[in-house]
Scaffold this active site. Structure first.
Site, mmCIF file in Angstrom:
data_model
loop_
_atom_site.group_PDB
_atom_site.id
_atom_site.type_symbol
_atom_site.label_atom_id
_atom_site.label_comp_id
_atom_site.label_asym_id
_atom_site.label_seq_id
_atom_site.Cartn_x
_atom_site.Cartn_y
_atom_site.Cartn_z
ATOM 1 N N ASN A 165 104.475 -45.626 -46.269
ATOM 2 C CA ASN A 165 105.388 -46.219 -47.262
ATOM 3 C C ASN A 165 106.451 -47.106 -46.618
ATOM 4 O O ASN A 165 106.895 -48.076 -47.235
ATOM 5 C CB ASN A 165 106.043 -45.120 -48.110
ATOM 6 N N HIS A 166 106.843 -46.825 -45.378
ATOM 7 C CA HIS A 166 107.848 -47.684 -44.730
ATOM 8 C C HIS A 166 107.276 -49.019 -44.265
ATOM 9 O O HIS A 166 107.992 -49.845 -43.699
ATOM 10 C CB HIS A 166 108.522 -46.944 -43.569
ATOM 11 N N HIS A 194 109.865 -31.712 -49.931
ATOM 12 C CA HIS A 194 109.821 -33.171 -50.043
ATOM 13 C C HIS A 194 108.388 -33.672 -50.184
ATOM 14 O O HIS A 194 107.483 -33.121 -49.570
ATOM 15 C CB HIS A 194 110.472 -33.817 -48.823
ATOM 16 N N HIS A 195 108.231 -34.718 -50.958
ATOM 17 C CA HIS A 195 106.931 -35.392 -51.129
ATOM 18 C C HIS A 195 105.862 -34.465 -51.719
ATOM 19 O O HIS A 195 104.669 -34.670 -51.503
ATOM 20 C CB HIS A 195 106.430 -35.967 -49.789
ATOM 21 N N HIS A 212 103.927 -38.474 -43.124
ATOM 22 C CA HIS A 212 104.812 -38.580 -44.294
ATOM 23 C C HIS A 212 105.782 -37.423 -44.450
ATOM 24 O O HIS A 212 106.989 -37.632 -44.559
ATOM 25 C CB HIS A 212 103.958 -38.761 -45.559
ATOM 26 N N HIS A 224 107.810 -34.658 -42.955
ATOM 27 C CA HIS A 224 108.266 -34.432 -41.582
ATOM 28 C C HIS A 224 108.335 -32.945 -41.288
ATOM 29 O O HIS A 224 109.352 -32.411 -40.855
ATOM 30 C CB HIS A 224 109.613 -35.108 -41.341
ATOM 31 N N TYR A 248 110.683 -48.001 -39.495
ATOM 32 C CA TYR A 248 111.772 -47.691 -40.432
ATOM 33 C C TYR A 248 112.810 -48.811 -40.478
ATOM 34 O O TYR A 248 113.984 -48.570 -40.773
ATOM 35 C CB TYR A 248 112.439 -46.337 -40.128
ATOM 36 N N ASP A 308 105.244 -41.235 -38.458
ATOM 37 C CA ASP A 308 106.654 -41.269 -38.857
ATOM 38 C C ASP A 308 107.581 -41.380 -37.661
ATOM 39 O O ASP A 308 108.556 -40.649 -37.553
ATOM 40 C CB ASP A 308 106.997 -39.988 -39.656
ATOM 41 N N HIS A 324 98.363 -41.690 -44.767
ATOM 42 C CA HIS A 324 99.781 -41.375 -44.576
ATOM 43 C C HIS A 324 100.225 -40.171 -45.402
ATOM 44 O O HIS A 324 100.825 -39.243 -44.895
ATOM 45 C CB HIS A 324 100.639 -42.599 -44.890
ATOM 46 N N ASP A 364 104.192 -45.118 -41.084
ATOM 47 C CA ASP A 364 105.649 -45.138 -40.946
ATOM 48 C C ASP A 364 106.017 -45.445 -39.502
ATOM 49 O O ASP A 364 106.226 -44.546 -38.690
ATOM 50 C CB ASP A 364 106.321 -43.852 -41.460
#
Ligand SMILES: *[C@@H]1O[C@H](CO)[C@@H](O)[C@H](O)[C@H]1NC(C)=O
Ligand SMILES: *[C@@H]1O[C@H](CO)[C@@H](O)[C@H](O)[C@H]1NC(C)=O
Ligand SMILES: *[C@@H]1O[C@H](CO)[C@@H](O)[C@H](O)[C@H]1NC(C)=O
Ligand SMILES: *[C@@H]1O[C@H](CO)[C@@H](O)[C@H](O)[C@H]1NC(C)=O
Ligand SMILES: [Fe+2]
Length: 371
Positions: free
Chosen positions: A235-236, A329-330, A357, A359, A201, A169, A320, A198
């Site tokens: 995902n990015h 998150h996530h 993924h 952070h 970005y 990331d 990831h 990631d």
């Protein structure tokens, strides 16, 4: 048991997960940095930042980066971009203390993304390298050619110490620059970086402005041209935007970052394996199908029995999206892949699973595998 094995191979892992500095010396049984991240989100570095500077000279190679080029570590894929014209596809390389310059021929490709057209993206696999040897290499022509170096890993074997770094990331904010600097200055001296997905970005910009893939390539060159970065897609990297007719997943990523996937019998660059020193590393794709009978599932089913733990005692999986995560998150995004693959990880005694993924830093205490 896990801690003892970490000890006896003196295998140090440097965790540098983006936006935080988490240093954990796993071989000591675990110590986590006291670092607490700033509550403000860091801003992207402006286009005129020093880290994005274009190298001087007409059509000079930029965004130079390397990764492992075969299954065993005797090959390196050298990748770079020339902005003005294709130029040369050759890499010249020679072992330190050797007069003999070898050359290898690569390929060049371009891609379009909405109204962006890429520069000329070169990929060249340099093969038949000696283990444990420093090589210099040159790309580009005449007075705009550029020279770099890398060190090949020691031959595969059970008692071969080796140091991996971990970053996920990363992006291109001021914090990204601190993260990379932190990795570079770490006394453990990572020899190869495991990248957990990631990358740039660029997809955060209007129309996924792919010029931000170029700035990212220039930013990481200072490290990625000198040691392999082992790539995982996040995902990015998906970059699908039907509204602007960009419907092919992973288009910028797969054009820019090549990996040696055919060497492990994979049909996709999004999942593959390598051996390096005492490790067997399996890279999986959280954003590709993994249900029963999908290509990724079938590949992993055939792959795990191939791992010879006498030869490579360390079995490491990169992905990831994590299987376990207690953050807000996530939360549980990795659950369906966990249901499919965790029983295999237990059966085949995977040592450690690294993911990005989220952070925020977390690790399990004594599970097998260690997540
Ligand atoms: C692409 O299109 C957007 C929106 O019209 C515009 O802002 C941008 O400058 C264009 N980029 C290029 C490289 O033409
Ligand atoms: C680099 O080489 C080109 C072509 O040979 C020449 O036109 C140019 O003046 C050279 N630049 C420098 C800085 O030497
Ligand atoms: C990024 O970090 C390097 C130190 O590693 C420093 O030289 C450079 O000025 C920094 N650039 C930005 C834009 O923060
Ligand atoms: C596993 O690796 C060891 C050490 O390289 C070797 O002696 C052995 O034959 C291998 N086993 C298999 C099943 O290939
Ligand atoms: Fe992500």
């Amino acid at each position: 048991m896990v801690a003892a094995r970490w000890n006896c191979f003196s295998f140090q892992l440097v965790f540098a997960i983006s936006f935080i500095f988490s240093i954990a010396e796993v071989c000591n049984g675990g110590r986590t940095s006291s670092f607490v991240r700033n509550s403000d989100l860091s801003r992207d570095m402006p286009l005129d930042s020093d880290v994005f500077r274009v190298p001087p000279g007409y059509n000079a190679p930029q965004q130079v980066h390397i990764t492992q080029g075969d299954h065993l570590g005797n090959a390196v894929i050298v990748s770079w971009v020339t902005p003005d014209e294709p130029g040369s596809n050759s890499v010249f390389y020679w072992a330190e203390n050797s007069e003999l310059k070898n050359s290898a021929q690569g390929i060049v490709l371009t891609y379009k993304y909405f109204n962006y057209t890429s520069g000329f993206i070169h990929h060249c696999t340099v093969r038949d390298l000696e283990f444990d040897t420093k090589y210099y290499y040159e790309v580009g022509i005449g007075n705009s050619s550029r020279r770099f170096w890398f060190v090949t890993p020691p031959a595969i074997g059970p008692d071969v110490p080796y140091t991996f770094g971990l970053i996920g990331d990363l992006g291109q904010t001021h914090d990204s620059n601190s993260t990379l600097t932190h990795y570079e200055l770490n006394p453990a001296k990572g020899q190869t970086l495991l990248f957990l997905g990631d990358l740039s970005y660029a997809d955060a910009y209007p129309f996924h402005d792919n010029a931000r893939w170029d700035t990212w390539g220039r930013f990481i060159e200072r490290n990625a041209a000198y040691q392999p970065w082992i790539w995982t897609a996040g995902n990015h990297e998906i970059d699908v935007v039907p509204a602007i007719r960009e419907a092919i997943p992973f288009k910028p990523y797969t054009h820019r970052y090549h990996v040696p996937y055919t060497a492990s019998g994979s049909t996709s660059p999004l999942w593959y394996s390598i051996k390096r020193a005492s490790t067997y590393i399996i890279v999986l794709s959280s954003y590709s199908a993994y249900g029963t009978s999908t290509p990724q599932y079938k590949w992993l089913e055939r792959e795990l029995p191939k791992v010879n733990r006498t030869e490579t005692p360390w079995l490491i999986v990169l992905m990831h999206s994590p299987f376990y995560n207690s953050y807000v998150h996530h939360y549980m995004e990795g659950e369906s892949m966990r249901v499919m693959f965790e029983p295999w990880f237990v059966e085949y005694k995977v040592d450690v699973v690294f993911a990005g993924h989220v952070h925020a830093y977390e690790r399990s205490v004594s599970s097998h595998p260690l997540f």
